[in-house]
Motif scaffolding. Structure first.
Motif, mmCIF file in Angstrom:
data_model
loop_
_atom_site.group_PDB
_atom_site.id
_atom_site.type_symbol
_atom_site.label_atom_id
_atom_site.label_comp_id
_atom_site.label_asym_id
_atom_site.label_seq_id
_atom_site.Cartn_x
_atom_site.Cartn_y
_atom_site.Cartn_z
ATOM 1 N N TYR A 1 -22.147 30.051 -21.051
ATOM 2 C CA TYR A 1 -21.536 28.949 -21.220
ATOM 3 C C TYR A 1 -22.810 27.847 -20.944
ATOM 4 O O TYR A 1 -22.735 26.806 -21.334
ATOM 5 C CB TYR A 1 -20.469 28.454 -19.996
ATOM 6 C CG TYR A 1 -19.304 29.107 -20.124
ATOM 7 C CD1 TYR A 1 -18.453 29.088 -21.284
ATOM 8 C CD2 TYR A 1 -18.676 29.812 -19.037
ATOM 9 C CE1 TYR A 1 -17.329 29.815 -21.468
ATOM 10 C CE2 TYR A 1 -17.318 30.398 -19.053
ATOM 11 C CZ TYR A 1 -16.750 30.487 -20.311
ATOM 12 O OH TYR A 1 -15.718 31.169 -20.213
ATOM 13 N N GLY A 2 -23.882 28.383 -20.514
ATOM 14 C CA GLY A 2 -25.083 27.570 -20.487
ATOM 15 C C GLY A 2 -25.554 27.357 -21.545
ATOM 16 O O GLY A 2 -26.428 26.222 -21.863
ATOM 17 N N GLU A 3 -25.434 28.079 -22.557
ATOM 18 C CA GLU A 3 -25.720 27.899 -24.021
ATOM 19 C C GLU A 3 -25.298 26.212 -24.533
ATOM 20 O O GLU A 3 -26.151 25.727 -25.135
ATOM 21 C CB GLU A 3 -25.580 28.961 -24.930
ATOM 22 C CG GLU A 3 -26.093 28.869 -26.180
ATOM 23 C CD GLU A 3 -25.715 30.273 -27.149
ATOM 24 O OE1 GLU A 3 -25.207 30.166 -28.240
ATOM 25 O OE2 GLU A 3 -26.113 31.331 -26.351
ATOM 26 N N ARG A 4 -24.028 26.126 -24.448
ATOM 27 C CA ARG A 4 -23.665 24.938 -24.768
ATOM 28 C C ARG A 4 -23.984 23.720 -23.949
ATOM 29 O O ARG A 4 -24.270 22.635 -24.304
ATOM 30 C CB ARG A 4 -21.864 24.793 -24.588
ATOM 31 C CG ARG A 4 -21.349 25.747 -25.556
ATOM 32 C CD ARG A 4 -19.865 25.673 -25.129
ATOM 33 N NE ARG A 4 -18.982 26.298 -26.332
ATOM 34 C CZ ARG A 4 -17.736 26.432 -26.394
ATOM 35 N NH1 ARG A 4 -16.728 25.949 -25.285
ATOM 36 N NH2 ARG A 4 -16.989 26.955 -27.451
ATOM 37 N N ILE A 5 -24.280 23.986 -22.524
ATOM 38 C CA ILE A 5 -24.958 22.838 -21.627
ATOM 39 C C ILE A 5 -26.310 22.492 -22.052
ATOM 40 O O ILE A 5 -26.632 21.431 -22.272
ATOM 41 C CB ILE A 5 -24.775 23.325 -20.241
ATOM 42 C CG1 ILE A 5 -23.483 23.695 -19.626
ATOM 43 C CG2 ILE A 5 -25.781 22.431 -19.357
ATOM 44 C CD1 ILE A 5 -23.420 24.196 -18.115
ATOM 45 N N THR B 1 -25.181 29.836 -15.494
ATOM 46 C CA THR B 1 -25.650 28.767 -16.714
ATOM 47 C C THR B 1 -26.700 28.817 -17.091
ATOM 48 O O THR B 1 -27.069 28.619 -18.258
ATOM 49 C CB THR B 1 -24.908 27.391 -16.582
ATOM 50 O OG1 THR B 1 -25.284 26.803 -15.264
ATOM 51 C CG2 THR B 1 -23.107 27.654 -16.385
ATOM 52 N N ILE B 2 -27.675 28.932 -16.239
ATOM 53 C CA ILE B 2 -29.376 28.737 -16.103
ATOM 54 C C ILE B 2 -29.782 29.797 -17.155
ATOM 55 O O ILE B 2 -30.735 29.622 -17.654
ATOM 56 C CB ILE B 2 -29.963 28.427 -14.698
ATOM 57 C CG1 ILE B 2 -31.180 27.845 -14.996
ATOM 58 C CG2 ILE B 2 -30.231 30.020 -14.324
ATOM 59 C CD1 ILE B 2 -31.116 26.398 -15.316
ATOM 60 N N ALA B 3 -29.097 30.861 -17.237
ATOM 61 C CA ALA B 3 -29.437 32.287 -17.946
ATOM 62 C C ALA B 3 -29.756 31.715 -19.351
ATOM 63 O O ALA B 3 -30.091 32.749 -20.084
ATOM 64 C CB ALA B 3 -28.479 33.391 -17.753
ATOM 65 N N ALA B 4 -28.922 30.956 -19.829
ATOM 66 C CA ALA B 4 -28.997 30.511 -21.266
ATOM 67 C C ALA B 4 -30.535 30.140 -21.604
ATOM 68 O O ALA B 4 -30.667 30.089 -22.871
ATOM 69 C CB ALA B 4 -28.020 29.633 -21.602
ATOM 70 N N PHE B 5 -31.045 29.717 -20.807
ATOM 71 C CA PHE B 5 -32.527 29.202 -21.003
ATOM 72 C C PHE B 5 -33.525 30.305 -21.271
ATOM 73 O O PHE B 5 -34.308 29.943 -21.619
ATOM 74 C CB PHE B 5 -33.140 28.213 -19.920
ATOM 75 C CG PHE B 5 -32.108 27.038 -19.826
ATOM 76 C CD1 PHE B 5 -31.602 26.201 -20.703
ATOM 77 C CD2 PHE B 5 -32.290 26.452 -18.338
ATOM 78 C CE1 PHE B 5 -31.004 25.223 -20.498
ATOM 79 C CE2 PHE B 5 -31.465 25.236 -18.191
ATOM 80 C CZ PHE B 5 -30.704 24.728 -19.314
#
Length: 497
Positions: free
Chosen positions: A445-449, A435-439
C-alpha cells in the motif's frame, strides 16, 4: 527455523530476471513519468518492468550498481555533483570515464534541462524586491521550505548557502509535493523547485535568478549498466530514438497532466505521442482509486511483507526473549540490541540493507521488517517469563520435571498471554511500517502513499493509508478472537465444563 533460513536464502538469491529490462525511477512526479516513457518506448520489443518511486538518488543508484535495475532517468548535474563529486561542469565523455569502473554509463540526452532553482510567490517577491538568489541575503526573516534531498545534496542547500552566503539556518525537510501547498498558504516564503515543475505557473511563483551560476546544467539522460546495449540490443536502439525528443515544454505538459490534470503517470507519459493519451481523463473518485485494478496486487504484496517478516520475528524473538529471561548476564545485551535496532531510521536501514543484500525490493524489505518486529516480541517474552510467581515455579519443580520441560510445558504456557500481546503488537506495527518498503520497490500500500505524496493527491494517498489502517484493525481483531477462542484459558474452561 531451518525452513525460514532456507526461505530467506532463496529470496535473497533472487536476481532481477535476466530477460526483463528493469527500469527504475525516483520518488517525484517527473521521474515517475520518465520511467513510464521509457517503458512505453520498449514495450513490444522486450519484456520490461518499471519499478517506480524507489526513493532518493542514493537508493536508486545503489539499486543500479547492484543490478536490481538496468537503467533509470537521471540528470547530468546530479551525476556530476551528487554521485561522482566532480568539480566544474563535466561533459558526457568525462562522466562516462568516471562511471566506467562501476560498470555504468550515461547516454541519450532526452532533450531538456531541469535545473534546480529557488522560488517565491510573485506577490511576495515583488513586495520585497527579490529577483535573484543574491537578494535573499537581505531578508533573513524569510522562511524556507526545502525538500529533504535538496538539503542533503552537495549541489543543493549546503553549497548554495556557502556560495551566496545566505543567513538562513538549515530548515527541516519538507516533501516537494507538499511545499507548493505550504507556500500558497503562506506557511513558507521560499522553496526549491525544478524548472520543469508544472505548478510554478499555477501557483504564480517567481523563479529566482541564479546570478552567480551556482547550479550546473541538469540535462535529462539515461544512466545505465554497460551490459544493457548488449543484453537488449533492439530495446536499446529504441531508447536511443528518444535522443532530443523531450523538450522542456513537453516535459512541463506531461508533469501538468499528472499534477494538475490528475492523470496517471502512464497517461501523462502517453502525451509524448500524438494521440497516445485519451482526450480527457477518466472521472476519478476515492472509491475508484481505492478499488482500482492494482488493489489485489498491492494487498498481496502487503500481506506477504507483513506475515513473512512476522513469522521470522516470532521464530527468532521468542527464543531471544527466553534467553534474556534465563540468562541474566545476557539480558541487557539482548534487550539493548533489539532496542537500538528499533531506533534506526527506516530509510537509512533500507539503504544499508540494499548495499548488504545487493538488491532492492522484497528481500531487504523483509529483513528490515523482521528486525523492527523483534523488540515487542522479545520484551514481552522476557516480561512474561520473569513475571511468573515464585510459587508456580516451585510447583513445577515439585513435579520433578527437567529444566527444559519446565520451561516449555509450564513456564512458556503461563507466559503465553504476554507473548501473544507482543506478537499482536508487532503484527499491527508491521502493517504500518511495511508502507515504507514501497520506496525500494517492494510494493504494498505504500506504493499509493508515495504516489500521492509526489502528486499531492489526497485521494491516492488515502487509498493507500486507509487499507493499511483497515488491515491493522483486522489483524488486531483476529488476534483477539483467536485468544478468546483458542487460548490456553479457553481450553482450560472447556476441560472444566
Amino acid at each position: 527455523m531451518k525452513a525460514w533460513a532456507a526461505l530467506c536464502t532463496v529470496l535473497i538469491a533472487i536476481p532481477a530476471q535476466a530477460d526483463t529490462l528493469a527500469i527504475g525511477s525516483k520518488r517525484f512526479t517527473e521521474s515517475y513519468i520518465l520511467g513510464e516513457v521509457l517503458k512505453r518506448q520498449v514495450e513490444g520489443i522486450t519484456a520490461v518492468e518499471h519499478r517506480p518511486g524507489l526513493g532518493n538518488t542514493g537508493i536508486v543508484f545503489a539499486a543500479l550498481k547492484a543490478g536490481s535495475i538496468d537503467l533509470y532517468p537521471e540528470y547530468t548535474g546530479t551525476i556530476a555533483k551528487e554521485i561522482l563529486k566532480l568539480e566544474g561542469r563535466p561533459g558526457l565523455d568525462e562522466l562516462n570515464r568516471a562511471l566506467a569502473p562501476e560498470g555504468l554509463g550515461v547516454a541519450v540526452r532526452l532533450g531538456f534541462n531541469n535545473t534546480y532553482a529557488l522560488a517565491m510567490l510573485e506577490s511576495r517577491a515583488q513586495a520585497l524586491s527579490v529577483r535573484t538568489l543574491s537578494d535573499l541575503a537581505r531578508h533573513p526573516e524569510l522562511r524556507l521550505g526545502l525538500s529533504q534531498e535538496f538539503i542533503g545534496r552537495a549541489d543543493g542547500w549546503p553549497g548554495l548557502k556557502a556560495a551566496y552566503r545566505l543567513p538562513f539556518a538549515t530548515p527541516s525537510g519538507l516533501d516537494h509535493g507538499l511545499a507548493y501547498e505550504a507556500i500558497a498558504a503562506g506557511k513558507i516564503d521560499v522553496m526549491d523547485v525544478y524548472s520543469t515543475d508544472a505548478k510554478i505557473e499555477r501557483y504564480a511563483l517567481r523563479v529566482l535568478e541564479d546570478d552567480r551560476r551556482f547550479f550546473p546544467r541538469y540535462d535529462a539522460v539515461l544512466l545505465y549498466r554497460l551490459e544493457v546495449p548488449e543484453r537488449f540490443p533492439q530495446a536499446w536502439r529504441a531508447l536511443e530514438k528518444l535522443e532530443g525528443r523531450i523538450d522542456e515544454r513537453s516535459m512541463i505538459r506531461m508533469n501538468a497532466a499528472a499534477e494538475i490534470g490528475k492523470r496517471s503517470f502512464a497517461e501523462a507519459a502517453a502525451l509524448l505521442d500524438p494521440g497516445g493519451a485519451p482526450k480527457s481523463a477518466a472521472p476519478r473518485n476515492f472509491l475508484s482509486v481505492l478499488f482500482g485494478p492494482d488493489f489485489a496486487r498491492l494487498s498481496g504484496e502487503h500481506l506477504l511483507l507483513v506475515f513473512v517478516s512476522l513469522a521470522a520475528s516470532i521464530a527468532a524473538g521468542v527464543p531471544l526473549g527466553v534467553a534474556s529471561a534465563k540468562l541474566p548476564r545476557a539480558a541487557q545485551a539482548i534487550l539493548g540490541t533489539v532496542g537500538v535496532i528499533q531506533t534506526i531510521p527506516s530509510l537509512a536501514l533500507l539503504a544499508f540493507l540494499i548495499a548488504l543484500v545487493g538488491t532492492i525490493g522484497t528481500p531487504p524489505a523483509l529483513i528490515a521488517l523482521f528486525l523492527y518486529a523483534l523488540l515487542p516480541i522479545v520484551r514481552t517474552t522476557h516480561a512474561g517469563l520473569t513475571g511468573i510467581a515464585r510459587g508456580m515455579r516451585q510447583a513445577a519443580m515439585a513435579l520433578g520435571l527437567a529444566p527444559r520441560d519446565r520451561l516449555w510445558l509450564i513456564e512458556v504456557p503461563l507466559a503465553l498471554p504476554s507473548i501473544l500481546a507482543g506478537v499482536k503488537t508487532s503484527a499491527v506495527i508491521n502493517v504500518g511500517t511495511a508502507t515504507i518498503a514501497a520506496f525500494i520497490g517492494a510494493g504494498g500500500y505504500g506504493e499509493r502513499i508515495a504516489s500521492g505524496l509526489a502528486l499531492n493527491d489526497n485521494a491516492t494517498l488515502l487509498a493507500g493509508a486507509i487499507p493499511a489502517a483497515a488491515l491493522a484493525l483486522i489483524i488486531q481483531g483476529a488476534f483477539e478472537i483467536a485468544e478468546r477462542r483458542f487460548g490456553w484459558m479457553a481450553r482450560a474452561k472447556g476441560r472444566s465444563s
